[in-house]
Design an enzyme around this catalytic site. Structure first.
Site, PDB file in Angstrom:
ATOM      1  N   GLU A  28      28.281  54.346  48.445  1.00  9.94           N
ATOM      2  CA  GLU A  28      28.747  53.443  47.389  1.00  9.94           C
ATOM      3  C   GLU A  28      30.232  53.170  47.576  1.00  9.94           C
ATOM      4  O   GLU A  28      31.029  54.100  47.708  1.00  9.94           O
ATOM      5  CB  GLU A  28      28.481  54.043  46.014  1.00  9.94           C
ATOM      6  CG  GLU A  28      29.210  53.386  44.851  1.00  9.94           C
ATOM      7  CD  GLU A  28      28.962  51.890  44.748  1.00  9.94           C
ATOM      8  OE1 GLU A  28      29.938  51.152  44.456  1.00  9.94           O
ATOM      9  OE2 GLU A  28      27.820  51.449  44.980  1.00  9.94           O
ATOM     10  N   ALA A  29      30.609  51.879  47.563  1.00  8.46           N
ATOM     11  CA  ALA A  29      31.999  51.500  47.813  1.00  8.46           C
ATOM     12  C   ALA A  29      32.924  51.849  46.665  1.00  8.46           C
ATOM     13  O   ALA A  29      34.120  52.084  46.869  1.00  8.46           O
ATOM     14  CB  ALA A  29      32.080  50.003  48.104  1.00  8.46           C
TER      15      ALA A  29
ATOM     16  N   PHE B  31      26.338  42.757  30.286  1.00  9.77           N
ATOM     17  CA  PHE B  31      26.375  42.713  28.818  1.00  9.77           C
ATOM     18  C   PHE B  31      25.132  43.346  28.188  1.00  9.77           C
ATOM     19  O   PHE B  31      24.833  43.135  27.022  1.00  9.77           O
ATOM     20  CB  PHE B  31      26.572  41.270  28.332  1.00  9.77           C
ATOM     21  CG  PHE B  31      28.014  40.803  28.466  1.00  9.77           C
ATOM     22  CD1 PHE B  31      28.884  41.401  29.371  1.00  9.77           C
ATOM     23  CD2 PHE B  31      28.496  39.770  27.697  1.00  9.77           C
ATOM     24  CE1 PHE B  31      30.196  40.978  29.506  1.00  9.77           C
ATOM     25  CE2 PHE B  31      29.815  39.340  27.815  1.00  9.77           C
ATOM     26  CZ  PHE B  31      30.672  39.940  28.729  1.00  9.77           C
TER      27      PHE B  31
ATOM     28  N   HIS C 237      24.576  35.667  37.494  1.00 11.67           N
ATOM     29  CA  HIS C 237      23.187  35.985  37.841  1.00 11.67           C
ATOM     30  C   HIS C 237      22.801  35.401  39.205  1.00 11.67           C
ATOM     31  O   HIS C 237      21.792  34.696  39.321  1.00 11.67           O
ATOM     32  CB  HIS C 237      22.226  35.440  36.784  1.00 11.67           C
ATOM     33  CG  HIS C 237      22.393  36.042  35.431  1.00 11.67           C
ATOM     34  ND1 HIS C 237      21.968  35.415  34.271  1.00 11.67           N
ATOM     35  CD2 HIS C 237      22.941  37.212  35.029  1.00 11.67           C
ATOM     36  CE1 HIS C 237      22.245  36.172  33.222  1.00 11.67           C
ATOM     37  NE2 HIS C 237      22.837  37.268  33.659  1.00 11.67           N
TER      38      HIS C 237
END
Length: 630
Positions: free
Chosen positions: A45-46, A103, A559
Site C-alpha cells: 500500500e502506497a 462520503f 466515481h
C-alpha cells in the site's frame, strides 16, 4: 504497524500472492485469500495506515481528508467540453483507499446495470451473479419500526447481508433537509422506493451509510476486512510502499508473459518481491492501468514514448474511462439550521459537537444520512428536449478517442446506453441529492449564513475518456510511478458528450424545482448560486438558460470506472481482463477493482467495488485450489 512497516521483514516471506493496493477491493481480496492457510498473501500500500485518524473515522467530518496527505490529488488535463478547465480528482492514499475518504453512501445499481455487463459477454457478472457477493460483504443493521416510519427507511431483508465485514446502517441522525425529502418529491410526482437495494434505484429513498453502529465510526475496508484478521501469519502488509511495476518474464509460448515479481520503493530504497502464484492489481481506476503500462502492457506507441519496452500489446489499457459528473446549486437556508460547514467555521460549535460525539456517540458528528432520488430523463424533461436527445442518440458513436474497442463492442454499448432512455423499465439517468452545507468550490460562503447544496449527478455517461502514463521527459529516465498519469475524461465531447450535456442541462431545471417545492422550500431562503437572473422571478426558473453554467461548473463525482475493463465476447479486442479478471496475454496477473467495470452504473460505487473484491477473491481461490488439487 511495527515490523510490518519494514521492507526487509516483508521480503522475508515466501508469497504465493501479492496484492498491489490496500484499498477498497484490495483488502477484501487479501483478507479472503488469507482464509486459506496454504496461501501467503502480501499487500503493498502506497499510503500510511491511519486507524486513529478522526478526520477519517468521525462520520460528520467527511470531506476533511481531501487535499491532505491521505489524498493522491490527481488532476485532469484541460477539458474542451468544460471551457478548458481542469478538474481535481481526489483518490485515497491511505490504507483503505478511497473507502477511507468517500462520503459513506451505501447503495447498489439497477439490475439492468449489471446484466449489461453480462450481455457484453462477461458471464457471471450480472445481477444474479453479483447479489451473493453484495450480501456477503455486509452486515445490515435493521432499524426499529419507529425509526423506519420517521425516516422512511424502507428495505427488503432478503436483499441484505447479515454476517459480512462491512457494517451498514441507516444513519443515527440526518441533516435537516432529509425530513422533507420524500414528501417534496411526492409532490413532484416521484414515488418513494421501498426497496432500493433490490435491483432498482429509481425513485426517492433514504440511503444507508457505511458506519459501525457500535462505535459510530466510519466502516471502511481497513477496519472491516484487514484489522480483525491482521494477526494471521499468512497476511503481511507493507504500507508507504510505492509500486514501480510488475516484472514479467517470457513464457514457453511465444505470445505469453508470466508475472513473477513486483518492484517497489520504500523509505527511498527500491526492492523486488517475488511471487509464486499470482499478482493482483487493486490500485483503482487511475493507477491499475498506470501500473500495467509501466510494466510493458498497453498501447505500444504510448509505452515507447514513455521509454518502456512493449511486452504485451493491448491498446485497450487505460481506455474506456467513464465517470459520473455533477453540478452543485447553492441555496441559503434558515440560519437556525446546523450544518457541517458551520462546525468547521465555528470553534465553539465544533467543540460542543465533538464532546457530544465522544460522550454519547450522537449529535451532528453522526449526521451523515442522505436522501436521494434517481430519475429517468423522461420525468424531468420536455417533449422538445426529448426530441433533441433522440436526434443526438441516433448519431452517437460510443468510442474512445483512440477507437481501441471494436466496432461491434462499441455498437452494443451504444445500444445499451441508448435503450435506457426508452426502456419500459426506467433507469435513473440523474441522481438528485440535497444536503445541508456548501460543497461547491465555486461559491464562497458568507460568514454567519447557512447553506445547502442541490446536486445533479449524471449516471450513464456517453463521454468516454482515457488514463495513460505520460511520455518520458528525459532520455535518461523512462516514465515511472512518480510521474502522475494523464487523466482525460473527455467530458461533454463528441456526439456522446452532447447527449450528456443535454441530459445535465435539463436536470438543472428539475433540481431547482425540487428546492422550490414544499415542504423543502420551507427551509430555503433563496438560491445564491447561480443567482437568479434579473429577468427571471422566483418560481419562474423554467425560463432560465443553463448551458453556460453547466459547462462552467460541472465537476467530477469521484466515481471513475472502466480503464481495465472486462472484454467479454470480444476478448482482448474489447478489453483488458477476462471474466475471471485475468489480464490478457499474461499468466499470473489479475486486476480487481472498479477499473474492470465495462459500463458505468447508476449508484455510488463502494458497495459494488466490495462485491467485485468478494467475487474476485472467490475466482482466485477457485483457481488456486484447482492447481493445488484441492
Amino acid at each position: 504497524m511495527g515490523s510490518m512497516n519494514e521492507a526487509e521483514a516483508f521480503l522475508s516471506h515466501n508469497f504465493t500472492h501479492i496484492v498491489v493496493g490496500g484499498g477498497t477491493a484490495g483488502l477484501v481480496v487479501a483478507s479472503r485469500l488469507s482464509e486459506d492457510p496454504s496461501i501467503t498473501v502480501g499487500v503493498l500500500e502506497a499510503g500510511p495506515a491511519a486507524p486513529d485518524e478522526p478526520r477519517i473515522n468521525v462520520p460528520g467530518r467527511l470531506g476533511e481528508t481531501l487535499f491532505t496527505e491521505y489524498d493522491w490529488q490527481f488532476e485532469t488535463t484541460p477539458q474542451p467540453g468544460l471551457g478548458g478547465r481542469t478538474l481535481h480528482w481526489n483518490r485515497g492514499k491511505v490504507l483503505g483507499g478511497s473507502s477511507a475518504m468517500n462520503f459513506m453512501m451505501w447503495c447498489r445499481g439497477n439490475k439492468g446495470d449489471y446484466d449489461a455487463w453480462e450481455k457484453l459477454g462477461n458471464k457471471g457478472w450480472g445481477w444474479d451473479g453479483l447479489l451473493p457477493y453484495f450480501k456477503k460483504s455486509e452486515t445490515f443493521q435493521v432499524p426499529t419500526w419507529e425509526y423506519q416510519e420517521k425516516h422512511q427507511a424502507h428495505y427488503d431483508q432478503d436483499y441484505h447481508g447479515t454476517s459480512g465485514p462491512l457494517q451498514t446502517i441507516y444513519s443515527a441522525e440526518y441533516g435537516a433537509s432529509s425530513q422533507y425529502w420524500h414528501e417534496t418529491l411526492e409532490n413532484l410526482g416521484v414515488e418513494s422506493n421501498r426497496s432500493h437495494m433490490s435491483g432498482s434505484s429509481v425513485g426517492a429513498w433514504t440511503a444507508l451509510t457505511a458506519v459501525d453502529p457500535s462505535t459510530q465510526k466510519r466502516c471502511y475496508s481497513a477496519p472491516a476486512y484487514y484489522l480483525p484478521v491482521s494477526y494471521r501469519e499468512n497476511l503481511v502488509l507493507l504500507t508507504n510502499a510505492s509500486v514501480r511495476n510488475v516484472i514479467l518474464e517470457k513464457g514457453k509460448a511465444s505470445d505469453e508473459q508470466i508475472a513473477t515479481a513486483v518492484r517497489f520503493v520504500h523509505s527511498s530504497n527500491e526492492y523486488t518481491v517475488n511471487v509464486s502464484s499470482e499478482i493482483i492489481l487493486a490500485a483503482g481506476t487511475v493507477q491499475s492501468p498506470q501500473l500495467l503500462e509501466l510494466s510493458g502492457i498497453g498501447n505500444p506507441d504510448i509505452l515507447r514514448a514513455a521509454g518502456i519496452e512493449p511486452l504485451v500489446a493491448n491498446p485497450n489499457v487505460g481506455e474506456n474511462l467513464q465517470e459520473h459528473m455533477q453540478t452543485m446549486m447553492i441555496y441559503e437556508l434558515d440560519p437556525s439550521i446546523l450544518t457541517p460547514e458551520a462546525l468547521r467555521s465555528d470553534p465553539l460549535l465544533a467543540a460542543a459537537a465533538d464532546e457530544q460525539y465522544e460522550t454519547s456517540k450522537s449529535g451532528p458528528r453522526t449526521a451523515v444520512g442522505y436522501s436521494a432520488a434517481y430519475l429517468p430523463f423522461s420525468h424531468y424533461t420536455t417533449p422538445e428536449e426529448m426530441s433533441r436527445l433522440a436526434s443526438h442518440l441516433s448519431s452517437t458513436s460510443h468510442t474512445s478517442k483512440t477507437n481501441s474497442t471494436t466496432q461491434n463492442d462499441a455498437r452494443l454499448r451504444d445500444q445499451i446506453l441508448s435503450s435506457r432512455f426508452s426502456s419500459p423499465s426506467p433507469s435513473g439517468q440523474i441522481e438528485f441529492l440535497f444536503d445541508v452545507s456548501n460543497y461547491s468550490p465555486f461559491f464562497k460562503s458568507e460568514p454567519g449564513k447557512r447553506y445547502g447544496t442541490m446536486m445533479q449527478m449524471l449516471q450513464y455517461p456517453f463521454s468516454v475518456g482515457s488514463i495513460h502514463i505520460p511520455a518520458s521527459s528525459s532520455t535518461e529516465r523512462p516514465t515511472n510511478s512518480d510521474d502522475k498519469p494523464i487523466i482525460n475524461p473527455h467530458y461533454y465531447e463528441g456526439p456522446g458528450g452532447e447527449v450528456d450535456f443535454l441530459t445535465m442541462t435539463a436536470a438543472q431545471k428539475f433540481g431547482h424545482k425540487i428546492c422550490e417545492t414544499q415542504p423543502l422550500k420551507s427551509m430555503v431562503v433563496k438560491r445564491v448560486f447561480p443567482p437568479l437572473p434579473d429577468n427571471v422571478a422566483e418560481g419562474e426558473a423554467e425560463e432560465e438558460k443553463w448551458e453556460d453554467w453547466v459547462r462552467d461548473t460541472t465537476l467530477t463525482d469521484w466515481h471513475p470506472v472502466g480503464t481495465c475493463a472486462m472484454g467479454g465476447d470480444e476478448g482482448m479486442k474489447g478489453g483488458v481482463v477476462d471474466e475471471r479478471l485475468r489480464v490478457y496475454g499474461v499468466r499470473g496477473l489479475r486486476v480487481c477493482d472498479a477499473s474492470i467495470m465495462p459500463l458505468q452504473i447508476a449508484a455510488h460505487l463502494q458497495a459494488t467495488v466490495y462485491a467485485i473484491g468478494e467475487k474476485g477473491a472467490d475466482l482466485i481461490r477457485e483457481d488456486w485450489e484447482g492447481r493445488c488439487g484441492g
